[in-house]
Write a protein that holds these residues in place. Structure first.
Motif, PDB file in Angstrom:
ATOM      1  N   LYS A 195       0.749  -1.089   0.035  1.00  0.00           N
ATOM      2  CA  LYS A 195      -0.276   0.044   0.047  1.00  0.00           C
ATOM      3  C   LYS A 195       0.519   1.077  -0.207  1.00  0.00           C
ATOM      4  O   LYS A 195       2.050   1.356   0.290  1.00  0.00           O
ATOM      5  CB  LYS A 195      -0.933   0.164   1.083  1.00  0.00           C
ATOM      6  CG  LYS A 195      -1.608   0.932   1.468  1.00  0.00           C
ATOM      7  CD  LYS A 195      -2.077   1.018   2.664  1.00  0.00           C
ATOM      8  CE  LYS A 195      -3.706   2.258   2.139  1.00  0.00           C
ATOM      9  NZ  LYS A 195      -4.556   2.070   4.205  1.00  0.00           N
ATOM     10  N   GLN A 196       0.738   2.732  -0.864  1.00  0.00           N
ATOM     11  CA  GLN A 196       1.571   3.917  -1.258  1.00  0.00           C
ATOM     12  C   GLN A 196       2.436   3.602  -1.449  1.00  0.00           C
ATOM     13  O   GLN A 196       3.088   4.096  -2.015  1.00  0.00           O
ATOM     14  CB  GLN A 196       1.520   4.464   0.295  1.00  0.00           C
ATOM     15  CG  GLN A 196       0.279   4.947   0.760  1.00  0.00           C
ATOM     16  CD  GLN A 196       0.292   5.714   2.373  1.00  0.00           C
ATOM     17  OE1 GLN A 196       1.333   5.292   3.281  1.00  0.00           O
ATOM     18  NE2 GLN A 196      -0.792   6.025   2.462  1.00  0.00           N
ATOM     19  N   ALA A 197       3.133   2.218  -1.432  1.00  0.00           N
ATOM     20  CA  ALA A 197       4.210   2.182  -3.129  1.00  0.00           C
ATOM     21  C   ALA A 197       4.008   2.274  -4.533  1.00  0.00           C
ATOM     22  O   ALA A 197       2.780   2.452  -4.958  1.00  0.00           O
ATOM     23  CB  ALA A 197       4.967   0.367  -2.781  1.00  0.00           C
ATOM     24  N   VAL A 198       5.031   3.374  -4.953  1.00  0.00           N
ATOM     25  CA  VAL A 198       4.846   3.459  -6.178  1.00  0.00           C
ATOM     26  C   VAL A 198       5.617   2.302  -6.822  1.00  0.00           C
ATOM     27  O   VAL A 198       7.322   2.566  -6.946  1.00  0.00           O
ATOM     28  CB  VAL A 198       5.094   4.720  -6.098  1.00  0.00           C
ATOM     29  CG1 VAL A 198       4.293   5.236  -8.318  1.00  0.00           C
ATOM     30  CG2 VAL A 198       4.083   5.482  -5.641  1.00  0.00           C
ATOM     31  N   THR A 199       5.261   2.273  -8.609  1.00  0.00           N
ATOM     32  CA  THR A 199       6.396   1.766  -9.464  1.00  0.00           C
ATOM     33  C   THR A 199       5.842   2.416 -10.383  1.00  0.00           C
ATOM     34  O   THR A 199       4.819   2.814 -11.292  1.00  0.00           O
ATOM     35  CB  THR A 199       6.132   0.103  -9.151  1.00  0.00           C
ATOM     36  OG1 THR A 199       7.418  -0.720  -9.967  1.00  0.00           O
ATOM     37  CG2 THR A 199       5.129  -0.440 -10.144  1.00  0.00           C
ATOM     38  N   VAL A 250      -3.666   4.806 -11.435  1.00  0.00           N
ATOM     39  CA  VAL A 250      -2.318   4.401 -13.053  1.00  0.00           C
ATOM     40  C   VAL A 250      -2.923   6.036 -13.638  1.00  0.00           C
ATOM     41  O   VAL A 250      -4.405   5.727 -13.812  1.00  0.00           O
ATOM     42  CB  VAL A 250      -3.027   3.323 -13.781  1.00  0.00           C
ATOM     43  CG1 VAL A 250      -1.674   3.369 -14.330  1.00  0.00           C
ATOM     44  CG2 VAL A 250      -2.347   2.226 -12.785  1.00  0.00           C
ATOM     45  N   GLY A 251      -2.737   6.593 -13.004  1.00  0.00           N
ATOM     46  CA  GLY A 251      -2.585   8.291 -14.422  1.00  0.00           C
ATOM     47  C   GLY A 251      -4.667   8.745 -13.887  1.00  0.00           C
ATOM     48  O   GLY A 251      -4.629   8.935 -14.609  1.00  0.00           O
ATOM     49  N   ARG A 297       4.001   4.113 -23.125  1.00  0.00           N
ATOM     50  CA  ARG A 297       4.270   3.975 -22.261  1.00  0.00           C
ATOM     51  C   ARG A 297       2.876   4.539 -20.502  1.00  0.00           C
ATOM     52  O   ARG A 297       2.530   5.821 -21.120  1.00  0.00           O
ATOM     53  CB  ARG A 297       5.454   4.882 -21.457  1.00  0.00           C
ATOM     54  CG  ARG A 297       6.439   4.412 -20.559  1.00  0.00           C
ATOM     55  CD  ARG A 297       7.774   4.310 -20.478  1.00  0.00           C
ATOM     56  NE  ARG A 297       7.848   3.707 -18.999  1.00  0.00           N
ATOM     57  CZ  ARG A 297       9.639   3.969 -18.588  1.00  0.00           C
ATOM     58  NH1 ARG A 297      10.558   4.702 -19.676  1.00  0.00           N
ATOM     59  NH2 ARG A 297      10.040   3.457 -17.683  1.00  0.00           N
ATOM     60  N   LEU A 298       3.023   3.103 -19.858  1.00  0.00           N
ATOM     61  CA  LEU A 298       2.339   3.399 -18.902  1.00  0.00           C
ATOM     62  C   LEU A 298       2.679   4.702 -17.372  1.00  0.00           C
ATOM     63  O   LEU A 298       3.958   4.351 -17.669  1.00  0.00           O
ATOM     64  CB  LEU A 298       1.310   2.341 -17.863  1.00  0.00           C
ATOM     65  CG  LEU A 298       0.782   1.670 -18.700  1.00  0.00           C
ATOM     66  CD1 LEU A 298       0.353   0.155 -18.338  1.00  0.00           C
ATOM     67  CD2 LEU A 298      -0.740   1.984 -19.825  1.00  0.00           C
ATOM     68  N   PRO A 299       1.599   5.449 -16.954  1.00  0.00           N
ATOM     69  CA  PRO A 299       2.248   6.017 -16.132  1.00  0.00           C
ATOM     70  C   PRO A 299       2.519   5.429 -15.145  1.00  0.00           C
ATOM     71  O   PRO A 299       2.312   4.282 -14.928  1.00  0.00           O
ATOM     72  CB  PRO A 299       0.583   6.936 -15.768  1.00  0.00           C
ATOM     73  CG  PRO A 299      -0.299   7.275 -17.122  1.00  0.00           C
ATOM     74  CD  PRO A 299       0.440   5.477 -17.480  1.00  0.00           C
TER      75      PRO A 299
END
Length: 243
Positions: free
Chosen positions: A169-173, A194-195, A211-213
């Motif tokens: 949770k709250q991690a970004v990749t 996402v976006g 490319r995906l956000p």
């Protein structure tokens, strides 16, 4: 961005099995055509304890078996049994034919079966396994499968790559990417953003060759990302994914 939402019209039940079938790239989930190159079908399956699929044959399809909850037993025609779980992944390259039986004798199981059309029909049928005692890695993408020559644990007969990650949770990749390949992101568990779009369990996302956000987990999540060469030649002779 193209979002495929988990939908009740994709769902069907048969005894101890519940299956939701997606055809990546389709705007209309009721359609029969695939619009994401050789990535043809993704079945999100839930099997109750005691479920069994009797011995059957696959022809030509490349089938990635991805279990993240419970365990599934694969039994070949010689009676050899292999348990699949988050710690062991299986790829069937059916070619001219692979026979097997599947069962969930111990606990309820949740998994994906991902059907990919190979570049050519035929060839020797084979079954590969990827063992990873640590299970799904948290916070880092793991390469599961890819074409020959890519040093992937599982070798596909197609220009498709498969990755997974466990995201806290709250991690970004950011999803894996390569020039000229399309990303197809699937939420097996949890919720992500996402976006500016919120995706939950069973939702999928793609955006052609764009490319995906960045991805942020709103809840702990398990994600799969498939990179696909949309222009790769592919046979339509797949027993399930083709005609």
């Amino acid at each position: 961005m193209n979002i495929m939402r988990a939908s009740p019209i994709q769902l069907f039940e048969y005894g101890p099995f519940t299956i939701r079938r997606m055809r990546p790239g389709e705007a209309d989930a009721a359609s029969n055509a695939s619009a994401f190159g050789p990535l043809a079908i993704v079945d999100h399956m839930q099997l109750k304890s005691g479920a069994r699929i009797a011995m059957h044959q696959h022809v030509n399809d490349e089938i990635l078996h991805y279990v993240w909850r419970g365990s599934l037993f694969h039994e070949d025609r010689h009676g050899e049994r292999t348990p699949l779980s988050a710690k062991k992944i299986m790829l069937i390259s059916a070619g001219e034919g692979v026979e097997h039986e599947e069962s969930a004798p111990i606990v309820d199981t949740e998994m994906l079966q991902i059907f990919i059309r190979p570049q050519q029909a035929g060839g020797e049928g084979r079954v590969q396994f990827m063992a990873r005692p640590q299970g799904i890695v948290e916070g880092a993408w793991t390469l599961l499968a890819g074409p020959q020559g890519e040093a992937a644990p599982l070798t596909l007969r197609q220009r498709v790559w498969a990755w997974d990650i466990r995201l806290a949770k709250q991690a970004v990749t950011e999803a894996p990417c390569r020039p000229g390949l399309a990303q197809w992101l699937y939420v097996a568990e949890g919720t992500i953003s996402v976006g500016g779009e919120r995706l939950g369990k069973g939702d999928a996302l793609s955006d052609g060759l764009n490319r995906l956000p960045p991805i942020e987990a709103s809840r702990d999540a398990i994600l799969l990302c498939l990179l696909v060469d949309l222009q790769a030649p592919a046979t339509l002779a797949g027993q399930i994914s083709g005609h």
